[in-house]
Design an enzyme around this catalytic site. Sequence first.
Site, PDB file in Angstrom:
ATOM      1  N   GLY A 168       0.806  -1.216   0.000  1.00 40.84           N
ATOM      2  CA  GLY A 168       0.000   0.000   0.000  1.00 40.84           C
ATOM      3  C   GLY A 168       0.841   1.269   0.000  1.00 40.84           C
ATOM      4  N   ILE A 176       1.616   3.749   2.332  1.00 43.08           N
ATOM      5  CA  ILE A 176       2.661   3.982   3.342  1.00 43.08           C
ATOM      6  C   ILE A 176       3.610   2.784   3.394  1.00 43.08           C
ATOM      7  CG2 ILE A 176       3.105   4.557   5.766  1.00 43.08           C
ATOM      8  CD1 ILE A 176       0.186   5.676   5.857  1.00 43.08           C
ATOM      9  N   LYS A 189      -9.248   1.708   5.057  1.00 41.73           N
ATOM     10  CA  LYS A 189      -9.057   3.047   5.628  1.00 41.73           C
ATOM     11  C   LYS A 189     -10.049   4.115   5.166  1.00 41.73           C
ATOM     12  CE  LYS A 189      -5.827   4.589   2.088  1.00 41.73           C
ATOM     13  NZ  LYS A 189      -4.667   5.387   1.746  1.00 41.73           N
ATOM     14  N   SER A 205      -3.814   6.049  14.165  1.00 36.58           N
ATOM     15  CA  SER A 205      -4.169   7.284  13.460  1.00 36.58           C
ATOM     16  C   SER A 205      -4.525   8.374  14.456  1.00 36.58           C
ATOM     17  CB  SER A 205      -5.384   6.996  12.579  1.00 36.58           C
ATOM     18  OG  SER A 205      -5.942   8.191  12.083  1.00 36.58           O
ATOM     19  N   THR A 230      -6.931   9.974  14.201  1.00 40.64           N
ATOM     20  CA  THR A 230      -8.388   9.913  14.301  1.00 40.64           C
ATOM     21  C   THR A 230      -8.814   9.415  15.691  1.00 40.64           C
ATOM     22  OG1 THR A 230     -10.344   9.283  13.018  1.00 40.64           O
ATOM     23  CG2 THR A 230      -8.758   7.546  13.421  1.00 40.64           C
ATOM     24  N   TYR A 266     -14.328   3.211  11.098  1.00 33.22           N
ATOM     25  CA  TYR A 266     -12.885   3.147  10.800  1.00 33.22           C
ATOM     26  C   TYR A 266     -12.091   3.560  12.041  1.00 33.22           C
ATOM     27  CZ  TYR A 266      -8.269   4.691   9.397  1.00 33.22           C
ATOM     28  OH  TYR A 266      -6.911   4.884   9.357  1.00 33.22           O
ATOM     29  N   LYS A 312      -9.508   1.395  14.786  1.00 37.98           N
ATOM     30  CA  LYS A 312      -8.138   1.732  15.219  1.00 37.98           C
ATOM     31  C   LYS A 312      -8.066   1.789  16.746  1.00 37.98           C
ATOM     32  CE  LYS A 312      -6.191   1.982  11.319  1.00 37.98           C
ATOM     33  NZ  LYS A 312      -5.203   0.983  10.955  1.00 37.98           N
ATOM     34  N   ASN A 337      -9.608  12.226   0.290  1.00 37.60           N
ATOM     35  CA  ASN A 337      -8.673  13.059   1.054  1.00 37.60           C
ATOM     36  C   ASN A 337      -8.187  14.235   0.223  1.00 37.60           C
ATOM     37  OD1 ASN A 337      -7.794   9.949   2.262  1.00 37.60           O
ATOM     38  ND2 ASN A 337      -8.558  11.527   3.629  1.00 37.60           N
TER      39      ASN A 337
HETATM   40  P1  NAD Z   1      -3.354   1.468   1.800  1.00 35.69           P
HETATM   41  O1  NAD Z   1      -4.762   1.056   1.570  1.00 35.69           O
HETATM   42  O2  NAD Z   1      -2.608   2.067   0.673  1.00 35.69           O
HETATM   43  O3  NAD Z   1      -2.499   0.220   2.355  1.00 35.69           O
HETATM   44  C1  NAD Z   1      -3.081  -0.785   3.142  1.00 35.69           C
HETATM   45  C2  NAD Z   1      -2.691  -2.117   2.520  1.00 35.69           C
HETATM   46  O4  NAD Z   1      -3.249  -3.169   3.300  1.00 35.69           O
HETATM   47  C3  NAD Z   1      -3.211  -2.293   1.094  1.00 35.69           C
HETATM   48  O5  NAD Z   1      -2.142  -2.662   0.247  1.00 35.69           O
HETATM   49  C4  NAD Z   1      -4.241  -3.412   1.212  1.00 35.69           C
HETATM   50  O6  NAD Z   1      -4.303  -4.213   0.029  1.00 35.69           O
HETATM   51  C5  NAD Z   1      -3.738  -4.170   2.424  1.00 35.69           C
HETATM   52  N1  NAD Z   1      -4.776  -4.917   3.162  1.00 35.69           N
HETATM   53  C6  NAD Z   1      -5.967  -4.452   3.623  1.00 35.69           C
HETATM   54  N2  NAD Z   1      -6.602  -5.419   4.277  1.00 35.69           N
HETATM   55  C7  NAD Z   1      -5.811  -6.522   4.250  1.00 35.69           C
HETATM   56  C8  NAD Z   1      -5.934  -7.831   4.736  1.00 35.69           C
HETATM   57  N3  NAD Z   1      -7.015  -8.243   5.382  1.00 35.69           N
HETATM   58  N4  NAD Z   1      -4.917  -8.694   4.530  1.00 35.69           N
HETATM   59  C9  NAD Z   1      -3.805  -8.321   3.844  1.00 35.69           C
HETATM   60  N5  NAD Z   1      -3.645  -7.084   3.345  1.00 35.69           N
HETATM   61  C10 NAD Z   1      -4.635  -6.201   3.540  1.00 35.69           C
HETATM   62  O7  NAD Z   1      -3.350   2.433   3.063  1.00 35.69           O
HETATM   63  P2  NAD Z   1      -2.175   3.326   3.658  1.00 35.69           P
HETATM   64  O8  NAD Z   1      -2.532   4.732   3.434  1.00 35.69           O
HETATM   65  O9  NAD Z   1      -0.874   2.818   3.200  1.00 35.69           O
HETATM   66  O10 NAD Z   1      -2.390   3.027   5.203  1.00 35.69           O
HETATM   67  C11 NAD Z   1      -1.662   2.022   5.879  1.00 35.69           C
HETATM   68  C12 NAD Z   1      -2.204   1.899   7.286  1.00 35.69           C
HETATM   69  O11 NAD Z   1      -2.081   3.161   7.940  1.00 35.69           O
HETATM   70  C13 NAD Z   1      -3.676   1.515   7.371  1.00 35.69           C
HETATM   71  O12 NAD Z   1      -3.856   0.644   8.456  1.00 35.69           O
HETATM   72  C14 NAD Z   1      -4.371   2.834   7.626  1.00 35.69           C
HETATM   73  O13 NAD Z   1      -5.576   2.672   8.321  1.00 35.69           O
HETATM   74  C15 NAD Z   1      -3.335   3.558   8.473  1.00 35.69           C
HETATM   75  N6  NAD Z   1      -3.442   5.012   8.396  1.00 35.69           N
HETATM   76  C16 NAD Z   1      -3.419   5.620   7.182  1.00 35.69           C
HETATM   77  C17 NAD Z   1      -3.537   7.009   7.106  1.00 35.69           C
HETATM   78  C18 NAD Z   1      -3.548   7.705   5.766  1.00 35.69           C
HETATM   79  O14 NAD Z   1      -3.956   8.854   5.705  1.00 35.69           O
HETATM   80  N7  NAD Z   1      -3.097   7.092   4.676  1.00 35.69           N
HETATM   81  C19 NAD Z   1      -3.678   7.755   8.281  1.00 35.69           C
HETATM   82  C20 NAD Z   1      -3.681   7.097   9.499  1.00 35.69           C
HETATM   83  C21 NAD Z   1      -3.547   5.714   9.555  1.00 35.69           C
HETATM   84  C1  UD1 Z   2      -9.535  11.905   7.084  1.00 40.03           C
HETATM   85  C2  UD1 Z   2     -10.412  11.056   7.975  1.00 40.03           C
HETATM   86  C3  UD1 Z   2      -9.537  10.414   9.045  1.00 40.03           C
HETATM   87  C4  UD1 Z   2      -8.441   9.591   8.386  1.00 40.03           C
HETATM   88  C5  UD1 Z   2      -7.636  10.491   7.447  1.00 40.03           C
HETATM   89  C6  UD1 Z   2      -6.609   9.713   6.658  1.00 40.03           C
HETATM   90  C7  UD1 Z   2     -12.638  12.050   7.964  1.00 40.03           C
HETATM   91  C8  UD1 Z   2     -13.654  12.822   8.732  1.00 40.03           C
HETATM   92  N1  UD1 Z   2     -11.448  11.889   8.570  1.00 40.03           N
HETATM   93  O1  UD1 Z   2      -8.881  12.876   7.893  1.00 40.03           O
HETATM   94  O2  UD1 Z   2     -10.330   9.564   9.855  1.00 40.03           O
HETATM   95  O3  UD1 Z   2      -7.555   9.053   9.374  1.00 40.03           O
HETATM   96  O4  UD1 Z   2      -8.530  11.109   6.499  1.00 40.03           O
HETATM   97  O5  UD1 Z   2      -7.203   8.833   5.779  1.00 40.03           O
HETATM   98  O6  UD1 Z   2     -12.898  11.587   6.859  1.00 40.03           O
HETATM   99  N2  UD1 Z   2     -11.055  18.699   2.497  1.00 40.03           N
HETATM  100  C9  UD1 Z   2     -11.656  19.550   1.604  1.00 40.03           C
HETATM  101  N3  UD1 Z   2     -12.011  19.051   0.387  1.00 40.03           N
HETATM  102  C10 UD1 Z   2     -11.783  17.759   0.021  1.00 40.03           C
HETATM  103  C11 UD1 Z   2     -11.157  16.901   0.953  1.00 40.03           C
HETATM  104  C12 UD1 Z   2     -10.815  17.408   2.192  1.00 40.03           C
HETATM  105  O7  UD1 Z   2     -11.884  20.714   1.902  1.00 40.03           O
HETATM  106  O8  UD1 Z   2     -12.140  17.363  -1.111  1.00 40.03           O
HETATM  107  C13 UD1 Z   2     -10.631  19.230   3.813  1.00 40.03           C
HETATM  108  C14 UD1 Z   2     -11.301  18.567   4.992  1.00 40.03           C
HETATM  109  O9  UD1 Z   2     -12.509  19.194   5.280  1.00 40.03           O
HETATM  110  C15 UD1 Z   2     -10.232  18.729   6.075  1.00 40.03           C
HETATM  111  C16 UD1 Z   2      -8.907  18.711   5.305  1.00 40.03           C
HETATM  112  O10 UD1 Z   2      -9.247  18.990   3.946  1.00 40.03           O
HETATM  113  O11 UD1 Z   2     -10.356  19.989   6.678  1.00 40.03           O
HETATM  114  C17 UD1 Z   2      -8.205  17.366   5.354  1.00 40.03           C
HETATM  115  O12 UD1 Z   2      -9.122  16.351   4.918  1.00 40.03           O
HETATM  116  P1  UD1 Z   2      -8.653  14.853   4.640  1.00 40.03           P
HETATM  117  O13 UD1 Z   2      -7.479  14.853   3.736  1.00 40.03           O
HETATM  118  O14 UD1 Z   2      -9.856  14.078   4.221  1.00 40.03           O
HETATM  119  O15 UD1 Z   2      -8.122  14.349   6.052  1.00 40.03           O
HETATM  120  P2  UD1 Z   2      -8.851  14.375   7.485  1.00 40.03           P
HETATM  121  O16 UD1 Z   2     -10.234  14.855   7.399  1.00 40.03           O
HETATM  122  O17 UD1 Z   2      -7.944  15.094   8.412  1.00 40.03           O
END
Ligand code: NAD
Ligand code: UD1
Length: 358
Positions: free
Chosen positions: A17, A19, A91, A131, A133, A155, A159, A205
């Site tokens: 994925g 990250i 996620k 997260s 969150t 979600y 976590k 996002n």
């Molecule tokens: P991502 O979806 O790109 O990566 C997650 C990976 O996990 C994917 O490759 C998916 O195929 C794999 N996966 C999901 N369920 C699975 C399962 N049951 N078995 C095996 N593989 C599985 O997401 P990411 O952005 O890289 O996030 C990685 C982690 O960090 C996640 O747990 C996510 O919740 C957490 N996280 C992400 C963010 C963000 O904004 N990206 C923020 C906070 C926390």
């Molecule tokens: C969101 C999730 C959070 C998750 C994180 C990473 C929600 C409420 N929260 O966080 O649980 O851990 O993503 O996946 O969904 N924005 C706009 N226009 C857009 C998109 C976003 O204005 O099209 C604004 C949002 O209102 C916010 C900021 O941009 O103020 C960031 O948004 P986003 O990137 O979705 O992240 P979070 O809301 O912080």
Amino acid sequence: MLENFMKSKILVTGGAGYIGTHTCIALYEAGYDVVVYDNLSNSSREAINRVSTLIGQTIEFIESDIRDAEVLKQVFASHEFFGVIHFAGLKAVGESVSKPLLYYNNNVGGTITLLEVMAEYNVKNLVFSSSATVYGDPENLPINEGSPRSCTNPYGQSKLAVEYILEDLAISDNSWNLIALRYFNPVGAHSSGQIGEDPNDIPNNLMPYISQVAVGKLDKLSIFGNDYPTVDGTGVRDFIHVTDLAQGHVAALNYLEQRTSSINHSDMTKPVGFLPINLGTGKGTSVLELVFAFSDVSRQAIPYQFTDRRAGDIASCYASADKAKTLLGWQAELSIADMCRDTWRWQSMNPNGYTKVV
Ligand code: NAD
Ligand code: UD1
């Protein structure tokens, strides 16, 4: 001693994925050996191929689900892991509201299965993707790790549930070393432009939405609310470059290696137990500030309109990053301009993500 020259082997669940791929590269660069375990439910083989190309060797990859205990057992039986970095999870906040059972089954059930297999094979070092969150709507800023936790969507609840499970596990058996890294808002891409975030649909996002507007795939950004009590009325977040985040995982593993080797050699050291650590920059940036920064770096217009607030959004969220600095010796290095530049490089080199390369 020979063992000092042996690389520790790490199982990376969800390593295909967004990250995970960046972290695999950072782990290799830091001298760790990596095995990726991913069911590709939100990623692609192409991502793994590109990581292999970037590190100059074929990465060991197992396509399977963390809920499949039998496959996990085979993997643990055939490798000697120092620990696990556990990214695997679903996620999408909106999807979690419509499919709560899927999210609890995958994120909570999957983690329990993983922990059971780890226990069976006596691998007790874990870095878990939590997260910001879990802090819900924070009472105080910057947010430190002692802040109250609460969540409003499945979600986030998943976590939080995993954090509680890890806490209970550490209490039950002090040989577990469990770090929960609470990410703030990961953005950016690898500086090569070869790997980055590849959302399946229209992005939820902010950063991927902005970059798809910049590249012409989407017409205009909707900014959700301009009446928040912030610098310019738009939401404020702690955006962190995914490369910095990846380094945070290396720092967490280094910490576990140091702590577990001193536990083995001295009765004086306390076990790690459950250790939550924020990974953020400590700086807040507003939605509008990010839009302007991206426009500057990419030299593209980013048309936008203000719309209503998005349900569940909070006004401001940024980390206290002190604990990561003190305990792990880690701090974020890259700027908002770096985050925008690298996102733009990835987006413009791969307008359709991994699937359709131009
Ligand atoms: P991502 O979806 O790109 O990566 C997650 C990976 O996990 C994917 O490759 C998916 O195929 C794999 N996966 C999901 N369920 C699975 C399962 N049951 N078995 C095996 N593989 C599985 O997401 P990411 O952005 O890289 O996030 C990685 C982690 O960090 C996640 O747990 C996510 O919740 C957490 N996280 C992400 C963010 C963000 O904004 N990206 C923020 C906070 C926390
Ligand atoms: C969101 C999730 C959070 C998750 C994180 C990473 C929600 C409420 N929260 O966080 O649980 O851990 O993503 O996946 O969904 N924005 C706009 N226009 C857009 C998109 C976003 O204005 O099209 C604004 C949002 O209102 C916010 C900021 O941009 O103020 C960031 O948004 P986003 O990137 O979705 O992240 P979070 O809301 O912080």
